[in-house]
Enzyme design. Structure first.
Site, PDB file in Angstrom:
ATOM      1  N   LYS A   1       0.860  -1.190   0.000  1.00 31.03           N
ATOM      2  CA  LYS A   1       0.000   0.000   0.000  1.00 31.03           C
ATOM      3  C   LYS A   1       0.894   1.237   0.000  1.00 31.03           C
ATOM      4  O   LYS A   1       1.640   1.474   0.941  1.00 31.03           O
ATOM      5  CB  LYS A   1      -0.903   0.022   1.237  1.00 31.03           C
ATOM      6  CG  LYS A   1      -1.677   1.340   1.361  1.00 31.03           C
ATOM      7  CD  LYS A   1      -2.554   1.417   2.590  1.00 31.03           C
ATOM      8  CE  LYS A   1      -2.944   2.864   2.858  1.00 31.03           C
ATOM      9  NZ  LYS A   1      -3.791   3.016   4.048  1.00 31.03           N
TER      10      LYS A   1
ATOM     11  N   GLY B   1      -8.497   8.966   9.629  1.00 31.43           N
ATOM     12  CA  GLY B   1      -8.756   9.028  11.065  1.00 31.43           C
ATOM     13  C   GLY B   1      -9.858   9.987  11.473  1.00 31.43           C
ATOM     14  O   GLY B   1     -10.116  10.162  12.665  1.00 31.43           O
TER      15      GLY B   1
ATOM     16  N   ALA C   1      -9.790   5.339   4.148  1.00 33.81           N
ATOM     17  CA  ALA C   1      -9.771   6.522   5.012  1.00 33.81           C
ATOM     18  C   ALA C   1     -11.124   7.230   5.064  1.00 33.81           C
ATOM     19  O   ALA C   1     -11.765   7.439   4.037  1.00 33.81           O
ATOM     20  CB  ALA C   1      -8.720   7.530   4.592  1.00 33.81           C
ATOM     21  N   GLY C   2     -11.496   7.582   6.277  1.00 34.20           N
ATOM     22  CA  GLY C   2     -12.674   8.411   6.490  1.00 34.20           C
ATOM     23  C   GLY C   2     -13.902   7.683   6.990  1.00 34.20           C
ATOM     24  O   GLY C   2     -14.862   8.311   7.434  1.00 34.20           O
TER      25      GLY C   2
ATOM     26  N   ASN D   1      -9.229   1.535   9.600  1.00 32.67           N
ATOM     27  CA  ASN D   1      -8.490   1.208  10.818  1.00 32.67           C
ATOM     28  C   ASN D   1      -9.147   1.865  12.027  1.00 32.67           C
ATOM     29  O   ASN D   1      -9.691   1.213  12.907  1.00 32.67           O
ATOM     30  CB  ASN D   1      -7.017   1.641  10.657  1.00 32.67           C
ATOM     31  CG  ASN D   1      -6.101   1.149  11.774  1.00 32.67           C
ATOM     32  OD1 ASN D   1      -4.916   0.997  11.589  1.00 32.67           O
ATOM     33  ND2 ASN D   1      -6.607   0.870  12.973  1.00 32.67           N
ATOM     34  N   THR D   2      -9.140   3.208  12.038  1.00 33.78           N
ATOM     35  CA  THR D   2      -9.591   3.925  13.233  1.00 33.78           C
ATOM     36  C   THR D   2     -11.045   3.637  13.575  1.00 33.78           C
ATOM     37  O   THR D   2     -11.395   3.541  14.758  1.00 33.78           O
ATOM     38  CB  THR D   2      -9.388   5.442  13.031  1.00 33.78           C
ATOM     39  OG1 THR D   2      -8.082   5.661  12.502  1.00 33.78           O
ATOM     40  CG2 THR D   2      -9.522   6.189  14.340  1.00 33.78           C
TER      41      THR D   2
END
Lengths: 269, 67
Positions: A109, A170, A196-197, A218-219
């Site tokens: 990635k 995040g 993301a997001g 992830n977050t």
């Protein structure tokens, strides 16, 4: 076979010639400990997990388990990232180390960041790094702006998947520009994954309903109050969104109410 | 002694040391790691034959949690 009979049958996600049954990819950062990491990733059903490449701290307790002992490459497709890299040079260097660390593994990635506050991608550096990595035999999944022109340029370079942001890394703000994602989906033939997001399950569902091939997060899982439960929710959300996309939603009608029950045969009519 | 830098920190190894000695010092034997010596990757197959030289700069990395 009729449409009804194939209702639950989906083609696997195909990235760089390899098939995956899960369309949810997860990061391994921000968890309380390795135990929580492992439980959340198991609950997510993810087959591809991202890792970061970092210096070994001198004096680090060697008895502490290593992340790749918790998530063995024999079981998961490990996707090393270039998080924290702000130039093409740093990113390429990081991924060459990752390839050595993972015994020649080529799927990576790429993310080249522009700015510490937004973590927005630096697209000129991302394009430079992508060219160099593809020429060096890497299979590049690339974090990018939700810009259809840049996404197409990355595909033309030879990236195996493009991964536009839905909102800032995040931030948990969800999908802020579904229209751009639709244009990217329309123009790019390699898999498109939102990276993301994502904040909660419905965000992941929306991404999949738009026709994205997968979602990387992830977050949203790691920073949920109960990460393991959120991982399970995300697994279902991605599956639901995918099925809804394949099923084809009904058209939206602002002004045409249509009762589901028959108009005929009402009593007293 | 050989004065080297490992991950930006000064370190010493005895004269004649091979890169594998650095791996042992960091207790990374049998683990997944990668080493760069003066900007060039030292493949795992070569750690036992690559000499450490005075002034060398090493980056030694592992996989950690990340998104």
């Amino acid at each position: 076979m009729s449409d009804k009979a194939v209702a639950a049958k989906d083609a696997p996600l195909l990235i760089a010639g390899r098939e995956y049954s899960s369309r949810l990819l997860v990061g391994t950062g921000k968890y309380r400990d390795f135990d929580e990491t492992r439980l959340a990733i198991e609950a997510s059903g993810a087959e591809i997990v991202t890792v970061a490449i970092r210096r070994v701290n001198i004096g680090q307790d060697p008895s502490q388990p290593n992340l790749l002992e918790i998530l063995p490459p024999s079981r998961f497709t490990i996707l090393p990232n270039t998080a924290g890299c702000y130039s093409a040079k740093e990113a390429v260097r990081t991924l060459r180390l990752a390839r050595e660390l993972l015994d020649g593994h080529a799927l990576v990635k790429l993310e080249v960041l522009a700015d510490e506050t937004t973590l927005f991608p630096n697209m000129p550096e991302t394009l430079t790094a992508a060219k160099e990595l593809v020429a060096d035999g890497f299979q590049v999944m690339v974090y990018c702006a939700d810009d259809p022109i840049q996404a197409k340029a990355l595909e033309d370079i030879g990236c195996v998947a493009v991964m536009p942001l839905a909102s800032l890394i995040g931030s948990g703000m969800g999908i802020l520009n579904p229209w751009n994602l639709e244009i990217i989906l329309d123009r790019v033939t390699v898999p498109v994954l939102v990276d993301a997001g994502i904040g909660t399950a419905s965000d992941a569902t929306v991404a999949m309903e738009l026709g994205c091939d997968g979602v990387l997060m992830n977050t949203a899982i790691a920073k949920a109050r109960n990460p393991v439960l959120m991982a399970s929710a995300m697994k279902k959300a991605v599956e639901s969104g995918r099925e809804a996309f394949l099923a084809g939603r009904m058209p939206k009608k602002i002004y045409q109410a249509s009762a589901s029950s028959p108009r005929e045969g009402r009593i007293g009519s | 002694m050989l004065n080297i830098k490992v991950n930006g920190q000064p370190a010493t190894l005895p004269p004649g040391a091979l890169v594998v000695a650095l791996v042992a010092t960091m207790q990374l034997e049998g683990k997944r790691y990668a080493i760069e010596r003066n900007g060039e990757i030292v493949p795992k197959s070569a750690v036992g034959s690559t000499p450490v030289e005075d002034g060398d700069q090493y980056e030694v990395v592992i996989a950690v949690g990340g998104g």
